[in-house]
Design a protein around this motif. Structure first.
Motif, PDB file in Angstrom:
ATOM      1  N   ARG A 105       0.817  -1.212   0.000  1.00  0.00           N
ATOM      2  CA  ARG A 105       0.000   0.000   0.000  1.00  0.00           C
ATOM      3  C   ARG A 105       0.853   1.267   0.000  1.00  0.00           C
ATOM      4  O   ARG A 105       0.584   2.220  -0.736  1.00  0.00           O
ATOM      5  CB  ARG A 105      -0.905   0.019   1.234  1.00  0.00           C
ATOM      6  CG  ARG A 105      -2.066  -0.940   1.188  1.00  0.00           C
ATOM      7  CD  ARG A 105      -2.841  -0.933   2.511  1.00  0.00           C
ATOM      8  NE  ARG A 105      -3.480   0.348   2.776  1.00  0.00           N
ATOM      9  CZ  ARG A 105      -4.728   0.656   2.396  1.00  0.00           C
ATOM     10  NH1 ARG A 105      -5.441  -0.227   1.722  1.00  0.00           N
ATOM     11  NH2 ARG A 105      -5.245   1.828   2.685  1.00  0.00           N
ATOM     12  N   PRO A 109       0.106   3.561  -3.572  1.00  0.00           N
ATOM     13  CA  PRO A 109      -1.212   3.993  -3.075  1.00  0.00           C
ATOM     14  C   PRO A 109      -2.254   4.107  -4.182  1.00  0.00           C
ATOM     15  O   PRO A 109      -3.435   3.880  -3.935  1.00  0.00           O
ATOM     16  CB  PRO A 109      -0.930   5.337  -2.418  1.00  0.00           C
ATOM     17  CG  PRO A 109       0.367   5.805  -3.010  1.00  0.00           C
ATOM     18  CD  PRO A 109       1.151   4.567  -3.295  1.00  0.00           C
ATOM     19  N   SER A 112      -3.526   0.572  -4.824  1.00  0.00           N
ATOM     20  CA  SER A 112      -4.223   0.093  -3.634  1.00  0.00           C
ATOM     21  C   SER A 112      -5.602   0.741  -3.524  1.00  0.00           C
ATOM     22  O   SER A 112      -6.579   0.079  -3.145  1.00  0.00           O
ATOM     23  CB  SER A 112      -3.396   0.379  -2.378  1.00  0.00           C
ATOM     24  OG  SER A 112      -2.183  -0.346  -2.406  1.00  0.00           O
ATOM     25  N   GLU A 116      -9.164  -1.258  -3.813  1.00  0.00           N
ATOM     26  CA  GLU A 116     -10.214  -1.173  -2.806  1.00  0.00           C
ATOM     27  C   GLU A 116     -11.564  -0.864  -3.441  1.00  0.00           C
ATOM     28  O   GLU A 116     -12.590  -1.468  -3.108  1.00  0.00           O
ATOM     29  CB  GLU A 116      -9.876  -0.092  -1.775  1.00  0.00           C
ATOM     30  CG  GLU A 116      -8.827  -0.513  -0.760  1.00  0.00           C
ATOM     31  CD  GLU A 116      -8.677   0.528   0.349  1.00  0.00           C
ATOM     32  OE1 GLU A 116      -9.506   1.485   0.394  1.00  0.00           O
ATOM     33  OE2 GLU A 116      -7.745   0.384   1.158  1.00  0.00           O
ATOM     34  N   ASP A 325       1.793  -1.637   6.210  1.00  0.00           N
ATOM     35  CA  ASP A 325       0.698  -0.719   6.512  1.00  0.00           C
ATOM     36  C   ASP A 325      -0.263  -1.422   7.464  1.00  0.00           C
ATOM     37  O   ASP A 325      -0.594  -2.596   7.275  1.00  0.00           O
ATOM     38  CB  ASP A 325      -0.029  -0.331   5.222  1.00  0.00           C
ATOM     39  CG  ASP A 325      -0.985   0.832   5.416  1.00  0.00           C
ATOM     40  OD1 ASP A 325      -1.947   0.682   6.185  1.00  0.00           O
ATOM     41  OD2 ASP A 325      -0.779   1.872   4.777  1.00  0.00           O
ATOM     42  N   GLU A 329      -1.930  -5.449   3.526  1.00  0.00           N
ATOM     43  CA  GLU A 329      -1.254  -5.284   2.243  1.00  0.00           C
ATOM     44  C   GLU A 329      -1.973  -6.035   1.123  1.00  0.00           C
ATOM     45  O   GLU A 329      -2.576  -7.091   1.366  1.00  0.00           O
ATOM     46  CB  GLU A 329       0.184  -5.799   2.341  1.00  0.00           C
ATOM     47  CG  GLU A 329       1.013  -5.154   3.433  1.00  0.00           C
ATOM     48  CD  GLU A 329       1.227  -3.658   3.230  1.00  0.00           C
ATOM     49  OE1 GLU A 329       0.926  -3.142   2.133  1.00  0.00           O
ATOM     50  OE2 GLU A 329       1.673  -3.001   4.183  1.00  0.00           O
TER      51      GLU A 329
END
Length: 459
Positions: A105, A109, A112, A116, A325, A329
């Motif tokens: 992550r 970002p 990621s 999500e 994170d 992950e």
């Protein structure tokens, strides 16, 4: 090397891609060159000197073009592999250019975040439990592998055995029950997982598991933990297991229930086809291929597991050198650490089509399959062997030799690609409709070629 030196090669690749895509409407589907012929065109010797990237791309395309199968064509009906939606293709170009290793992550970002969002959209679209985790893996085989790994370790954990620490030697073992007509990749995944050959439960004429036979098999308990594998979309008939009944039976014996839905799970995205997967949400895990029904590029399977902790325990890892994170992950949900940004293409298709567009895509596949079945049934001597409830059509053209002659004749004709197979001890021609670009004209053109080939079978 300055970034500007990329321009000629990228411009050349872009032009070649557009030329390839423009050729699909009229070109024959099968390749026209053999492996040996393409090797000869490429040149077998590694040169001593360098070659400009632009010249490499030009040479590669010229050498390979005759050996390419027109799989993105609307007349490719083999293997349930889909095409590539324009939004996904363009997103995939970005994936390669962005060059992100999407395991962490903190480092990626952007991916990621997209993962999500795509995860939530998929669960909502397929009406699966919102708490589930979605791992973006290479394809259907690894999706089955990942889900079954989570199931294997969890049922052993319930029996007091930690496979992550103790391994499988000395464990109680795991009993796996499958339908008699499950896909071969289920057996392959179980072999990779050290679980050996599963127990086959009788299925009906369309390949659907028999819940009564499943109950009878489970009653013969040997005290091992149990997993049951069900199917959303038989590779020959397109049929769906009776999920409500089968899952209820499996639950009564404490089984982990996995659903192999390589192409059929997306029936849940269509209001008119959702009844085919009624009750599927009660399972523990689900596998599907985004490059099939959803039409993203290859290298994108989806492993969906209700229990996030079970998935992480089975395939996650820790490394002190990694930047962890607290939210978890991406690599906690897949067997790989290094991987390309698969979620980008999934997000792109879902965003481009929207909920209604995905439903229309699924319905169009089914409608085209039904039209194929009607057209085949009108051919003298032809017989459609399955109930065409989804995207698959299996047909016979008389004897096995006559059917094989039709399969070979279609490949020689080149108008459309339809594969041969063997189902219920009969040679069959199998049609799989899964390409976003297939049109009514493609169906009509393919049926016309099939009628011509079938008229000359056995001669």
């Amino acid at each position: 090397m300055p970034a500007t030196t990329d321009q000629p090669a990228l411009d050349r690749a872009h032009a070649l891609v557009l030329t390839w895509l423009a050729s699909l409407e009229e070109r024959g589907v099968p390749p026209t060159a053999s492996v040996a012929e393409v090797v000869a065109r490429l040149g077998a010797e590694l040169p001593d000197g360098s070659t400009s990237p632009e010249d490499v791309i030009t040479h590669l395309a010229a050498a390979c073009e005759p050996g390419l199968t027109a799989m993105p064509s609307g007349r490719f009906f083999g293997f349930v592999i889909g095409g590539t939606h324009p939004a996904a293709l363009a997103a995939d170009w970005l994936v390669s250019a962005w060059d992100q290793n999407c395991g962490l992550r903190a480092i990626t970002p952007a991916h990621s975040a997209v993962e999500e969002v795509a995860e939530a959209w998929l669960l909502d679209l397929l009406d699966l439990p919102p708490e589930s985790a979605v791992g973006f893996v290479t394809g259907g085989t690894m999706a089955n592998f990942t889900c079954l790994a989570a199931g294997r370790d969890e049922v052993l954990r319930r029996a007091g055995w930690d496979a992550s620490i103790q391994g499988l030697v000395g464990s109680p073992g795991v009993r796996v029950l499958v339908g008699a007509e499950r896909h071969d990749t289920v057996d392959l995944a179980l072999r990779y997982l050290g679980l050996g050959l599963p127990e086959a439960v009788p299925a009906d004429a369309q390949g659907r598991i028999d819940p009564a036979a499943l109950r009878a098999a489970l009653e013969q308990s040997d005290n091992r933990p149990v997993m049951v594998v069900l199917q959303a979309g038989n590779v020959h008939s397109g049929a769906f297991d009776p999920f409500n009944e089968a899952i209820e039976v499996a639950r009564a014996y404490g089984a982990w229930v996995h659903v192999d839905g390589a192409f059929g799970l997306f029936a849940g995205a269509s209001p008119t086809r959702r009844h085919l997967v009624e009750g599927v949400e009660a399972a523990d895990s689900w596998a599907t291929d985004a490059h099939k029904t959803l039409n993203v590029p290859y290298d994108c399977g989806l492993a969906i597991v209700r229990d996030r902790a079970a998935l992480r325990a089975a395939v996650g890892m820790h490394g002190d050198y990694l930047i962890h994170d607290a939210a978890g992950e991406p690599f906690d949900k897949v067997p790989e650490i290094s991987r390309r940004g698969r979620a980008f293409t999934v997000w792109a298709v879902l965003r481009a089509l929207g909920r209604d567009g995905v439903a229309e895509l699924v319905d169009r596949f089914c409608d085209h399959a039904a039209e194929m079945a009607r057209g085949i049934a009108e051919i003298d001597g032809a017989e459609v062997l399955n109930d065409v409830a989804f995207t698959q059509v299996c047909a016979s053209f008389g004897s096995d030799d006559e059917t094989r002659a039709v399969v070979e004749g279609m490949l020689a004709d080149g108008t459309a690609w339809m594969t041969g197979s063997r189902w219920h001890d009969r040679a069959v021609l199998r049609v799989s409709v899964s390409n976003w670009s297939t049109s009514e004209a493609d169906v009509a053109r393919s049926l016309a070629a099939l009628r011509t080939v079938a008229a000359g079978r056995g001669r």
